[in-house]
Design an enzyme around this catalytic site. Sequence first.
Site, mmCIF file in Angstrom:
data_model
loop_
_atom_site.group_PDB
_atom_site.id
_atom_site.type_symbol
_atom_site.label_atom_id
_atom_site.label_comp_id
_atom_site.label_asym_id
_atom_site.label_seq_id
_atom_site.Cartn_x
_atom_site.Cartn_y
_atom_site.Cartn_z
ATOM 1 N N ALA A 65 -18.161 -17.342 43.400
ATOM 2 C CA ALA A 65 -17.308 -16.159 43.346
ATOM 3 C C ALA A 65 -16.703 -15.964 44.734
ATOM 4 O O ALA A 65 -17.255 -16.441 45.733
ATOM 5 C CB ALA A 65 -18.140 -14.946 42.943
ATOM 6 N N GLY A 109 -21.257 -18.842 41.582
ATOM 7 C CA GLY A 109 -20.521 -18.651 40.338
ATOM 8 C C GLY A 109 -19.924 -19.944 39.799
ATOM 9 O O GLY A 109 -19.683 -20.065 38.600
ATOM 10 N N GLU A 112 -22.669 -21.473 37.931
ATOM 11 C CA GLU A 112 -22.893 -20.634 36.742
ATOM 12 C C GLU A 112 -21.799 -20.840 35.700
ATOM 13 O O GLU A 112 -22.070 -20.892 34.497
ATOM 14 C CB GLU A 112 -22.972 -19.161 37.180
ATOM 15 C CG GLU A 112 -24.213 -18.900 38.024
ATOM 16 C CD GLU A 112 -24.172 -17.571 38.754
ATOM 17 O OE1 GLU A 112 -23.188 -17.317 39.485
ATOM 18 O OE2 GLU A 112 -25.107 -16.775 38.604
ATOM 19 N N GLU A 132 -26.564 -17.803 46.711
ATOM 20 C CA GLU A 132 -26.319 -16.369 46.903
ATOM 21 C C GLU A 132 -27.347 -15.719 47.821
ATOM 22 O O GLU A 132 -27.054 -14.774 48.541
ATOM 23 C CB GLU A 132 -26.322 -15.635 45.550
ATOM 24 C CG GLU A 132 -25.135 -15.968 44.654
ATOM 25 C CD GLU A 132 -25.352 -17.163 43.744
ATOM 26 O OE1 GLU A 132 -26.285 -17.967 43.990
ATOM 27 O OE2 GLU A 132 -24.582 -17.315 42.781
#
Length: 258
Positions: A65, A109, A112, A132
């Site tokens: 992200a 992300g 993911e 993260e």
Amino acid sequence: MAYSHIAVDIKGSVGVIRLDRPKALNALCAELFMELDEALNGFEADDAIGAVVLTGSNKAFAAGADIKEMQTKTYMDVYKKNFLTGCEERVDTSRKPIIAAVAGYALGGGCELAMMCDFILAADNAQFGQPEIKLGTIPGMGGTQRLTRFVGKSKAMEMCLTGRMMGAEEAERSGLVSRIVPLDDLVDEAINVASSIAELSQPIVMMCKESVKKSYETTLAEGIMFERRVFHSTFSTEDQKEGMSAFAEKRTPDFKNC
Ligand code: CAA
């Protein structure tokens, strides 16, 4: 729609989406998520598309992200807007198979997003990770849940707690990716695999995907009952008659998607 952060193409009956934000290693910003949503909706609605390939660049599938976009967000910003929920739903509820073709970094992300797809083909240079923790946060698009289901508690815990990266071979050994492909062949191979799925009966492919996905959500006994009932229901389709007749008659089946 003109896209700024993704490139969309159609190869026969396969929809191809390439994450294309090279300066930020395909970091998943809000606009990219919206474009991805739009492209996936388009392929989902298009009867001519039987499967989708989602890929990035040779250097990065996606490096996570967008950290710069997230850094000043407050709890109320993310909670009230249910930050990151839309993409998860769009990929997860897609009824057509989505293959992630991952080269380079698939981090946070990015990892993911790849795991939300139905399976992952990895280039030999792929690197997976949930870093993260190093940013003072935790995975937010299913990393702690899906990675654990893919690779088991011990390795998932180590990956999430240390943020270390896992190379393609370890990822294959651990069950995170279905197989490794040489980098130069990755996207062509993913399109070949997607094309071979797209040639099959679309409704039967959907039923098969639903049944495999069910195994993540339910007990073994309920999953087997679900599978049995879906298996029974395939006998109501013309494509099951065609598939089995074609086998008996030693010819290629001509599925009509009904
Ligand atoms: N968000 C925003 N920008 C990013 C980014 C990210 N996730 N990852 C890389 N970039 C940007 C860098 O800031 C840099 O931009 P500038 O040139 O403007 O400085 C550009 O992409 C190239 O990156 P690097 O110079 O860092 O490239 P590198 O080859 O030296 O390192 C890397 C590559 C190891 C992937 C490194 O970029 C990195 O560690 N990125 C962050 C990975 C990460 O922590 N991801 C998790 C994000 S949080 C998340 O995803 C939460 C969630 O669960 C949803």
